[in-house]
Write a protein that holds these residues in place. Sequence first.
Motif, PDB file in Angstrom:
ATOM      1  N   ALA A 207       1.029  -1.266   0.316  1.00  0.00           N
ATOM      2  CA  ALA A 207       0.197   0.365  -0.109  1.00  0.00           C
ATOM      3  C   ALA A 207       0.982   1.270  -0.145  1.00  0.00           C
ATOM      4  O   ALA A 207       0.271   2.543  -0.663  1.00  0.00           O
ATOM      5  N   ILE A 208       2.023   1.321   0.712  1.00  0.00           N
ATOM      6  CA  ILE A 208       2.715   2.652   0.583  1.00  0.00           C
ATOM      7  C   ILE A 208       3.507   3.121  -0.631  1.00  0.00           C
ATOM      8  O   ILE A 208       3.169   4.036  -0.693  1.00  0.00           O
ATOM      9  N   GLN A 209       3.754   1.746  -1.325  1.00  0.00           N
ATOM     10  CA  GLN A 209       3.549   1.587  -2.708  1.00  0.00           C
ATOM     11  C   GLN A 209       2.620   2.041  -4.287  1.00  0.00           C
ATOM     12  O   GLN A 209       3.054   1.496  -5.437  1.00  0.00           O
ATOM     13  N   ASN A 210       1.305   2.061  -3.148  1.00  0.00           N
ATOM     14  CA  ASN A 210       0.216   2.312  -4.006  1.00  0.00           C
ATOM     15  C   ASN A 210       0.195   0.835  -5.054  1.00  0.00           C
ATOM     16  O   ASN A 210      -0.596   0.885  -5.852  1.00  0.00           O
ATOM     17  N   LEU A 211       0.547  -0.102  -4.321  1.00  0.00           N
ATOM     18  CA  LEU A 211       0.279  -1.692  -4.855  1.00  0.00           C
ATOM     19  C   LEU A 211      -1.005  -1.924  -4.117  1.00  0.00           C
ATOM     20  O   LEU A 211      -0.724  -1.827  -2.785  1.00  0.00           O
ATOM     21  N   SER A 212      -1.095  -3.119  -4.568  1.00  0.00           N
ATOM     22  CA  SER A 212      -2.190  -3.918  -3.649  1.00  0.00           C
ATOM     23  C   SER A 212      -1.936  -6.162  -4.157  1.00  0.00           C
ATOM     24  O   SER A 212      -1.010  -6.017  -4.948  1.00  0.00           O
ATOM     25  N   LEU A 213      -2.176  -6.679  -3.455  1.00  0.00           N
ATOM     26  CA  LEU A 213      -2.062  -8.161  -3.672  1.00  0.00           C
ATOM     27  C   LEU A 213      -2.849  -8.958  -5.864  1.00  0.00           C
ATOM     28  O   LEU A 213      -2.644  -9.172  -5.970  1.00  0.00           O
ATOM     29  N   LYS A 214      -3.714  -7.902  -6.152  1.00  0.00           N
ATOM     30  CA  LYS A 214      -4.029  -8.026  -6.818  1.00  0.00           C
ATOM     31  C   LYS A 214      -3.745  -7.703  -8.051  1.00  0.00           C
ATOM     32  O   LYS A 214      -4.149  -7.159  -9.290  1.00  0.00           O
ATOM     33  N   ASP A 215      -2.563  -6.634  -7.890  1.00  0.00           N
ATOM     34  CA  ASP A 215      -1.155  -6.261  -9.058  1.00  0.00           C
ATOM     35  C   ASP A 215      -0.890  -7.737  -9.144  1.00  0.00           C
ATOM     36  O   ASP A 215      -0.612  -7.633 -10.463  1.00  0.00           O
ATOM     37  N   PHE A 216      -0.854  -9.242  -8.635  1.00  0.00           N
ATOM     38  CA  PHE A 216       0.162  -9.876  -9.161  1.00  0.00           C
ATOM     39  C   PHE A 216      -0.571 -10.819 -10.084  1.00  0.00           C
ATOM     40  O   PHE A 216      -1.633 -10.938 -10.164  1.00  0.00           O
ATOM     41  N   LYS A 217       0.411 -11.601 -10.559  1.00  0.00           N
ATOM     42  CA  LYS A 217      -0.799 -11.926 -12.547  1.00  0.00           C
ATOM     43  C   LYS A 217      -1.352 -12.638 -11.054  1.00  0.00           C
ATOM     44  O   LYS A 217      -2.843 -13.248 -11.728  1.00  0.00           O
ATOM     45  N   ASN A 218      -0.902 -13.966 -10.325  1.00  0.00           N
ATOM     46  CA  ASN A 218      -1.319 -14.912  -9.933  1.00  0.00           C
ATOM     47  C   ASN A 218      -1.546 -15.260  -8.353  1.00  0.00           C
ATOM     48  O   ASN A 218       0.009 -14.281  -7.690  1.00  0.00           O
ATOM     49  N   ILE A 219      -2.450 -15.583  -7.882  1.00  0.00           N
ATOM     50  CA  ILE A 219      -2.305 -15.321  -5.496  1.00  0.00           C
ATOM     51  C   ILE A 219      -2.273 -16.877  -5.566  1.00  0.00           C
ATOM     52  O   ILE A 219      -3.217 -17.757  -6.285  1.00  0.00           O
ATOM     53  N   ILE A 220      -1.209 -17.496  -4.560  1.00  0.00           N
ATOM     54  CA  ILE A 220      -2.046 -19.002  -4.128  1.00  0.00           C
ATOM     55  C   ILE A 220      -1.726 -18.618  -2.764  1.00  0.00           C
ATOM     56  O   ILE A 220      -1.105 -17.850  -1.714  1.00  0.00           O
ATOM     57  N   GLN A 221      -3.064 -18.361  -1.770  1.00  0.00           N
ATOM     58  CA  GLN A 221      -3.034 -17.965  -0.365  1.00  0.00           C
ATOM     59  C   GLN A 221      -3.320 -19.400   0.222  1.00  0.00           C
ATOM     60  O   GLN A 221      -3.983 -20.869   0.569  1.00  0.00           O
ATOM     61  N   ILE A 222      -2.507 -19.625   1.431  1.00  0.00           N
ATOM     62  CA  ILE A 222      -2.730 -21.456   1.938  1.00  0.00           C
ATOM     63  C   ILE A 222      -2.358 -20.186   4.005  1.00  0.00           C
ATOM     64  O   ILE A 222      -1.430 -19.750   3.605  1.00  0.00           O
ATOM     65  N   ASN A 223      -2.496 -21.368   4.735  1.00  0.00           N
ATOM     66  CA  ASN A 223      -2.880 -21.070   5.837  1.00  0.00           C
ATOM     67  C   ASN A 223      -1.817 -21.741   7.166  1.00  0.00           C
ATOM     68  O   ASN A 223      -2.225 -21.956   7.788  1.00  0.00           O
ATOM     69  N   ASN A 224      -1.016 -22.523   5.860  1.00  0.00           N
ATOM     70  CA  ASN A 224       0.267 -23.528   6.328  1.00  0.00           C
ATOM     71  C   ASN A 224       1.387 -23.023   6.044  1.00  0.00           C
ATOM     72  O   ASN A 224       2.120 -22.694   5.250  1.00  0.00           O
ATOM     73  N   MET A 225       2.386 -22.640   7.125  1.00  0.00           N
ATOM     74  CA  MET A 225       3.725 -22.299   6.999  1.00  0.00           C
ATOM     75  C   MET A 225       4.586 -23.292   6.201  1.00  0.00           C
ATOM     76  O   MET A 225       4.976 -22.544   5.194  1.00  0.00           O
ATOM     77  N   HIS A 226       4.433 -24.805   6.372  1.00  0.00           N
ATOM     78  CA  HIS A 226       5.647 -25.137   6.164  1.00  0.00           C
ATOM     79  C   HIS A 226       5.034 -26.314   4.388  1.00  0.00           C
ATOM     80  O   HIS A 226       5.581 -26.028   3.422  1.00  0.00           O
ATOM     81  N   ALA A 227       3.099 -25.814   4.126  1.00  0.00           N
ATOM     82  CA  ALA A 227       3.081 -25.524   2.967  1.00  0.00           C
ATOM     83  C   ALA A 227       3.913 -24.245   2.018  1.00  0.00           C
ATOM     84  O   ALA A 227       4.224 -24.959   1.104  1.00  0.00           O
ATOM     85  N   ILE A 228       3.646 -23.368   2.450  1.00  0.00           N
ATOM     86  CA  ILE A 228       4.019 -22.608   1.843  1.00  0.00           C
ATOM     87  C   ILE A 228       5.878 -22.818   1.462  1.00  0.00           C
ATOM     88  O   ILE A 228       6.283 -22.429   0.383  1.00  0.00           O
ATOM     89  N   VAL A 229       6.599 -23.300   2.607  1.00  0.00           N
ATOM     90  CA  VAL A 229       8.176 -23.106   2.098  1.00  0.00           C
ATOM     91  C   VAL A 229       7.664 -24.452   1.358  1.00  0.00           C
ATOM     92  O   VAL A 229       8.992 -24.753  -0.075  1.00  0.00           O
ATOM     93  N   GLU A 230       7.506 -25.579   1.121  1.00  0.00           N
ATOM     94  CA  GLU A 230       7.267 -26.206   0.470  1.00  0.00           C
ATOM     95  C   GLU A 230       7.524 -26.260  -0.954  1.00  0.00           C
ATOM     96  O   GLU A 230       7.363 -26.756  -1.911  1.00  0.00           O
ATOM     97  N   LEU A 231       5.938 -25.538  -1.141  1.00  0.00           N
ATOM     98  CA  LEU A 231       5.568 -24.887  -2.568  1.00  0.00           C
ATOM     99  C   LEU A 231       6.976 -23.793  -3.357  1.00  0.00           C
ATOM    100  O   LEU A 231       7.250 -24.042  -4.107  1.00  0.00           O
ATOM    101  N   LEU A 232       7.757 -23.570  -2.331  1.00  0.00           N
ATOM    102  CA  LEU A 232       8.488 -22.358  -2.122  1.00  0.00           C
ATOM    103  C   LEU A 232       9.984 -23.648  -2.768  1.00  0.00           C
ATOM    104  O   LEU A 232      10.248 -23.258  -4.536  1.00  0.00           O
ATOM    105  N   GLU A 233       9.814 -24.305  -2.566  1.00  0.00           N
ATOM    106  CA  GLU A 233      11.089 -25.652  -2.381  1.00  0.00           C
ATOM    107  C   GLU A 233      10.695 -26.007  -4.013  1.00  0.00           C
ATOM    108  O   GLU A 233      11.383 -26.389  -4.335  1.00  0.00           O
ATOM    109  N   LYS A 234       9.552 -26.382  -4.466  1.00  0.00           N
ATOM    110  CA  LYS A 234       8.838 -26.761  -6.282  1.00  0.00           C
ATOM    111  C   LYS A 234       8.878 -25.931  -6.730  1.00  0.00           C
ATOM    112  O   LYS A 234       8.341 -26.311  -7.794  1.00  0.00           O
TER     113      LYS A 234
END
Length: 297
Positions: A207-234
Amino acid sequence: MLDYRTNTFITLCQCMNFTKAAQKLNLTQPAVSGHIKYLENFYQAKLFIRDKKSLVLTDQGKILYMALNSMANDQVKIKNIISKNTAKNKKISLGLTRTIAEFAVLDRLIEFISKEKNSDFYIHYKNTKDILEDLEKGKIDFAIIEGFLKSQNYYVKKFKSEKYICIANKNHKFKNKINNLSDLLSERLIIREEGSGTLAILKNMLAIQNLSLKDFKNIIQINNMHAIVELLEKDCGISFLFESAVKKHLENKELITVNLKDFRVSHDFSFVCNKNSIFIDDYLELFNSFIEKNKNS
Protein backbone atom coordinates in the motif's frame (compact mmCIF):
# COMPACT_ATOMS: atom_id res chain seq x y z
CA MET A 1 -17.44 -10.29 41.38
CA LEU A 2 -18.15 -7.67 38.71
CA ASP A 3 -21.54 -5.93 38.64
CA TYR A 4 -24.05 -7.65 36.31
CA ARG A 5 -24.41 -4.40 34.36
CA THR A 6 -20.73 -4.48 33.47
CA ASN A 7 -21.26 -7.97 32.06
CA THR A 8 -24.03 -6.54 29.89
CA PHE A 9 -21.69 -3.78 28.72
CA ILE A 10 -18.89 -6.25 27.85
CA THR A 11 -21.31 -8.50 25.96
CA LEU A 12 -22.73 -5.56 24.01
CA CYS A 13 -19.19 -4.46 23.08
CA GLN A 14 -18.53 -7.92 21.69
CA CYS A 15 -21.86 -8.15 19.81
CA MET A 16 -22.27 -4.46 18.91
CA ASN A 17 -25.98 -5.13 18.61
CA PHE A 18 -28.62 -4.69 21.34
CA THR A 19 -30.83 -7.52 20.08
CA LYS A 20 -27.97 -10.04 19.85
CA ALA A 21 -26.63 -9.00 23.27
CA ALA A 22 -30.08 -9.42 24.81
CA GLN A 23 -30.43 -12.89 23.30
CA LYS A 24 -26.98 -13.92 24.47
CA LEU A 25 -27.68 -12.68 28.01
CA ASN A 26 -31.27 -13.99 28.06
CA LEU A 27 -32.52 -10.47 28.79
CA THR A 28 -35.02 -8.17 27.14
CA GLN A 29 -33.66 -5.43 24.89
CA PRO A 30 -35.04 -2.69 27.22
CA ALA A 31 -33.14 -4.33 30.11
CA VAL A 32 -29.89 -4.16 28.13
CA SER A 33 -30.57 -0.51 27.28
CA GLY A 34 -31.28 0.18 30.96
CA HIS A 35 -27.97 -1.35 32.06
CA ILE A 36 -26.05 0.75 29.56
CA LYS A 37 -27.92 3.90 30.59
CA TYR A 38 -27.01 3.21 34.23
CA LEU A 39 -23.32 2.89 33.36
CA GLU A 40 -23.39 6.07 31.25
CA ASN A 41 -24.90 7.95 34.18
CA PHE A 42 -22.43 6.40 36.63
CA TYR A 43 -19.37 7.24 34.54
CA GLN A 44 -20.82 10.53 33.29
CA ALA A 45 -19.87 9.64 29.73
CA LYS A 46 -21.50 8.55 26.51
CA LEU A 47 -20.37 4.97 25.85
CA PHE A 48 -22.00 4.29 22.48
CA ILE A 49 -23.03 6.29 19.45
CA ARG A 50 -26.30 4.87 18.17
CA ASP A 51 -27.97 5.21 14.80
CA LYS A 52 -30.32 3.08 12.74
CA LYS A 53 -27.58 1.18 10.94
CA SER A 54 -24.77 0.65 13.45
CA LEU A 55 -23.51 0.89 16.99
CA VAL A 56 -20.09 2.46 17.64
CA LEU A 57 -18.06 2.67 20.84
CA THR A 58 -17.02 6.20 21.84
CA ASP A 59 -13.45 6.85 22.97
CA GLN A 60 -14.69 6.75 26.57
CA GLY A 61 -16.47 3.46 25.82
CA LYS A 62 -13.28 1.95 24.42
CA ILE A 63 -11.36 2.88 27.58
CA LEU A 64 -14.04 1.37 29.79
CA TYR A 65 -14.26 -1.80 27.70
CA MET A 66 -10.52 -2.47 27.88
CA ALA A 67 -10.51 -1.89 31.63
CA LEU A 68 -13.62 -3.95 32.46
CA ASN A 69 -12.72 -6.76 30.07
CA SER A 70 -9.29 -7.11 31.69
CA MET A 71 -10.97 -7.15 35.11
CA ALA A 72 -13.40 -9.84 33.93
CA ASN A 73 -10.53 -11.98 32.60
CA ASP A 74 -8.56 -11.50 35.82
CA GLN A 75 -11.66 -12.49 37.80
CA VAL A 76 -11.75 -15.86 36.02
CA LYS A 77 -8.05 -16.38 36.69
CA ILE A 78 -8.45 -15.46 40.37
CA LYS A 79 -11.35 -17.90 40.68
CA ASN A 80 -9.21 -20.68 39.19
CA ILE A 81 -6.33 -19.84 41.52
CA ILE A 82 -8.56 -19.87 44.61
CA SER A 83 -10.45 -23.03 43.67
CA LYS A 84 -7.21 -24.89 42.88
CA ASN A 85 -5.00 -23.43 45.57
CA THR A 86 -4.05 -26.89 46.77
CA ALA A 87 -2.86 -28.00 43.34
CA LYS A 88 0.86 -28.40 42.83
CA ASN A 89 0.85 -27.31 39.21
CA LYS A 90 0.54 -23.75 37.97
CA LYS A 91 -1.25 -23.06 34.70
CA ILE A 92 0.49 -21.24 31.87
CA SER A 93 -1.73 -20.32 28.92
CA LEU A 94 -0.09 -18.56 25.98
CA GLY A 95 -0.65 -17.83 22.33
CA LEU A 96 1.93 -17.92 19.56
CA THR A 97 1.47 -16.88 15.96
CA ARG A 98 2.39 -19.63 13.54
CA THR A 99 5.65 -18.18 12.19
CA ILE A 100 6.92 -17.58 15.72
CA ALA A 101 5.71 -20.93 17.06
CA GLU A 102 7.03 -23.08 14.25
CA PHE A 103 10.26 -21.33 13.38
CA ALA A 104 11.34 -18.52 15.72
CA VAL A 105 10.88 -19.92 19.23
CA LEU A 106 10.17 -23.64 18.99
CA ASP A 107 13.54 -24.72 20.41
CA ARG A 108 13.26 -22.11 23.16
CA LEU A 109 9.72 -23.18 24.00
CA ILE A 110 10.65 -26.87 24.27
CA GLU A 111 13.60 -26.02 26.54
CA PHE A 112 11.40 -23.78 28.68
CA ILE A 113 8.71 -26.47 29.05
CA SER A 114 11.27 -29.11 29.95
CA LYS A 115 12.52 -26.98 32.86
CA GLU A 116 9.06 -25.93 34.09
CA LYS A 117 8.24 -29.44 35.32
CA ASN A 118 5.50 -28.36 37.75
CA SER A 119 3.49 -26.33 35.26
CA ASP A 120 0.53 -27.18 33.04
CA PHE A 121 0.89 -25.59 29.60
CA TYR A 122 -1.95 -24.58 27.28
CA ILE A 123 -0.39 -23.40 24.02
CA HIS A 124 -2.40 -21.96 21.12
CA TYR A 125 -1.02 -21.67 17.57
CA LYS A 126 -3.12 -19.20 15.56
CA ASN A 127 -2.78 -16.14 13.34
CA THR A 128 -2.37 -12.66 14.81
CA LYS A 129 -6.05 -11.70 14.55
CA ASP A 130 -7.26 -14.83 16.34
CA ILE A 131 -4.56 -14.64 19.01
CA LEU A 132 -5.56 -11.07 19.89
CA GLU A 133 -9.22 -12.11 20.06
CA ASP A 134 -8.30 -14.93 22.45
CA LEU A 135 -6.31 -12.48 24.55
CA GLU A 136 -9.21 -10.04 24.67
CA LYS A 137 -11.62 -12.80 25.74
CA GLY A 138 -9.27 -14.12 28.43
CA LYS A 139 -8.67 -17.49 26.74
CA ILE A 140 -4.91 -16.94 27.00
CA ASP A 141 -2.77 -15.03 29.50
CA PHE A 142 -0.22 -13.58 27.11
CA ALA A 143 1.12 -14.02 23.59
CA ILE A 144 4.10 -13.53 21.30
CA ILE A 145 3.02 -12.20 17.91
CA GLU A 146 4.51 -10.74 14.75
CA GLY A 147 1.58 -8.73 13.41
CA PHE A 148 0.33 -5.19 13.85
CA LEU A 149 -1.60 -4.20 16.97
CA LYS A 150 -2.87 -1.07 18.66
CA SER A 151 -0.33 -0.67 21.45
CA GLN A 152 -2.66 1.59 23.47
CA ASN A 153 -4.91 -1.43 24.05
CA TYR A 154 -2.19 -3.80 25.25
CA TYR A 155 0.95 -4.02 27.31
CA VAL A 156 3.65 -4.63 24.70
CA LYS A 157 7.31 -5.55 25.10
CA LYS A 158 9.67 -6.17 22.20
CA PHE A 159 11.00 -9.71 21.97
CA LYS A 160 13.24 -9.33 18.92
CA SER A 161 13.37 -7.77 15.46
CA GLU A 162 13.29 -10.00 12.42
CA LYS A 163 14.07 -9.38 8.76
CA TYR A 164 11.07 -9.68 6.44
CA ILE A 165 12.29 -10.69 2.98
CA CYS A 166 11.27 -11.81 -0.49
CA ILE A 167 12.02 -15.50 -1.13
CA ALA A 168 12.29 -17.61 -4.28
CA ASN A 169 13.61 -20.98 -5.37
CA LYS A 170 17.31 -20.92 -6.28
CA ASN A 171 16.42 -21.95 -9.86
CA HIS A 172 13.47 -19.61 -10.29
CA LYS A 173 13.36 -17.87 -13.66
CA PHE A 174 12.01 -14.36 -13.21
CA LYS A 175 9.91 -12.91 -15.99
CA ASN A 176 11.50 -9.47 -15.57
CA LYS A 177 14.81 -8.07 -14.43
CA ILE A 178 14.29 -7.59 -10.71
CA ASN A 179 15.30 -4.34 -9.06
CA ASN A 180 12.18 -3.06 -7.32
CA LEU A 181 9.02 -4.43 -5.77
CA SER A 182 6.95 -3.52 -8.82
CA ASP A 183 9.18 -5.77 -10.99
CA LEU A 184 7.67 -8.80 -9.25
CA LEU A 185 4.06 -8.18 -10.31
CA SER A 186 4.24 -10.70 -13.17
CA GLU A 187 5.14 -13.45 -10.69
CA ARG A 188 2.86 -15.87 -8.86
CA LEU A 189 2.74 -14.84 -5.21
CA ILE A 190 2.30 -17.29 -2.31
CA ILE A 191 0.68 -15.69 0.74
CA ARG A 192 -0.77 -16.51 4.16
CA GLU A 193 -4.45 -16.32 5.11
CA GLU A 194 -6.35 -13.18 6.10
CA GLY A 195 -5.71 -12.33 9.73
CA SER A 196 -2.07 -13.38 9.50
CA GLY A 197 0.49 -10.85 10.72
CA THR A 198 2.84 -11.98 7.96
CA LEU A 199 0.25 -11.08 5.32
CA ALA A 200 -0.68 -7.80 7.04
CA ILE A 201 2.92 -6.59 6.83
CA LEU A 202 3.08 -7.36 3.10
CA LYS A 203 -0.24 -5.62 2.40
CA ASN A 204 0.96 -2.58 4.32
CA MET A 205 4.25 -2.41 2.40
CA LEU A 206 2.44 -2.78 -0.92
CA ALA A 207 0.00 0.00 0.00
CA ILE A 208 2.89 2.37 0.70
CA GLN A 209 3.84 1.97 -2.97
CA ASN A 210 0.22 2.19 -4.17
CA LEU A 211 0.16 -1.53 -4.94
CA SER A 212 -2.03 -4.41 -3.73
CA LEU A 213 -2.19 -8.20 -3.92
CA LYS A 214 -4.50 -7.88 -6.93
CA ASP A 215 -1.63 -6.38 -8.93
CA PHE A 216 0.20 -9.73 -8.97
CA LYS A 217 -0.47 -12.05 -11.90
CA ASN A 218 -1.50 -15.02 -9.74
CA ILE A 219 -2.01 -15.73 -6.03
CA ILE A 220 -1.72 -18.88 -3.94
CA GLN A 221 -3.23 -18.36 -0.48
CA ILE A 222 -2.68 -20.98 2.21
CA ASN A 223 -2.78 -21.01 6.01
CA ASN A 224 0.17 -23.33 6.58
CA MET A 225 3.74 -22.07 6.81
CA HIS A 226 5.33 -25.44 6.06
CA ALA A 227 3.19 -25.77 2.92
CA ILE A 228 4.37 -22.34 1.76
CA VAL A 229 8.00 -23.38 2.19
CA GLU A 230 7.36 -26.62 0.30
CA LEU A 231 5.72 -24.67 -2.54
CA LEU A 232 8.80 -22.47 -2.69
CA GLU A 233 11.01 -25.57 -2.78
CA LYS A 234 9.00 -26.81 -5.78
CA ASP A 235 9.34 -23.39 -7.45
CA CYS A 236 5.58 -22.77 -7.48
CA GLY A 237 5.97 -19.04 -6.90
CA ILE A 238 7.64 -16.41 -4.73
CA SER A 239 6.74 -15.28 -1.23
CA PHE A 240 7.45 -12.72 1.48
CA LEU A 241 8.34 -14.28 4.83
CA PHE A 242 10.31 -13.71 7.98
CA GLU A 243 13.90 -14.86 7.59
CA SER A 244 13.63 -17.37 10.44
CA ALA A 245 10.93 -19.30 8.52
CA VAL A 246 13.41 -20.21 5.77
CA LYS A 247 16.75 -19.84 7.54
CA LYS A 248 17.86 -23.44 7.01
CA HIS A 249 16.78 -23.41 3.37
CA LEU A 250 18.75 -20.21 2.78
CA GLU A 251 21.82 -21.68 4.47
CA ASN A 252 21.49 -24.81 2.34
CA LYS A 253 21.05 -22.57 -0.73
CA GLU A 254 17.80 -24.30 -1.69
CA LEU A 255 16.03 -20.94 -1.55
CA ILE A 256 17.38 -17.44 -2.16
CA THR A 257 16.66 -13.94 -0.98
CA VAL A 258 15.40 -11.66 -3.74
CA ASN A 259 17.14 -8.33 -3.17
CA LEU A 260 14.93 -5.32 -3.85
CA LYS A 261 16.20 -1.75 -3.82
CA ASP A 262 12.93 -0.37 -2.45
CA PHE A 263 12.12 -3.12 0.05
CA ARG A 264 14.16 -3.20 3.27
CA VAL A 265 11.90 -4.35 6.09
CA SER A 266 12.38 -5.51 9.67
CA HIS A 267 9.48 -6.06 12.04
CA ASP A 268 9.22 -6.72 15.76
CA PHE A 269 8.13 -9.93 17.42
CA SER A 270 6.35 -8.74 20.56
CA PHE A 271 5.24 -10.02 23.94
CA VAL A 272 1.63 -8.92 24.50
CA CYS A 273 -0.86 -9.10 27.37
CA ASN A 274 -3.94 -7.15 28.40
CA LYS A 275 -2.90 -3.67 29.47
CA ASN A 276 -5.00 -3.43 32.62
CA SER A 277 -4.43 -6.93 33.95
CA ILE A 278 -3.34 -7.18 37.59
CA PHE A 279 -1.22 -10.16 36.54
CA ILE A 280 1.12 -8.24 34.19
CA ASP A 281 4.10 -8.67 36.53
CA ASP A 282 3.47 -12.43 36.70
CA TYR A 283 3.28 -12.71 32.92
CA LEU A 284 6.44 -10.65 32.50
CA GLU A 285 8.25 -12.86 34.99
CA LEU A 286 7.32 -15.92 32.92
CA PHE A 287 8.33 -14.20 29.70
CA ASN A 288 11.66 -13.04 31.14
CA SER A 289 12.27 -16.53 32.51
CA PHE A 290 11.59 -17.89 29.04
CA ILE A 291 14.16 -15.48 27.57
CA GLU A 292 16.78 -16.02 30.29
CA LYS A 293 16.59 -19.79 30.22
CA ASN A 294 17.10 -19.84 26.48
CA LYS A 295 19.78 -17.21 25.91
CA ASN A 296 22.37 -19.88 25.29
CA SER A 297 20.17 -22.29 23.41
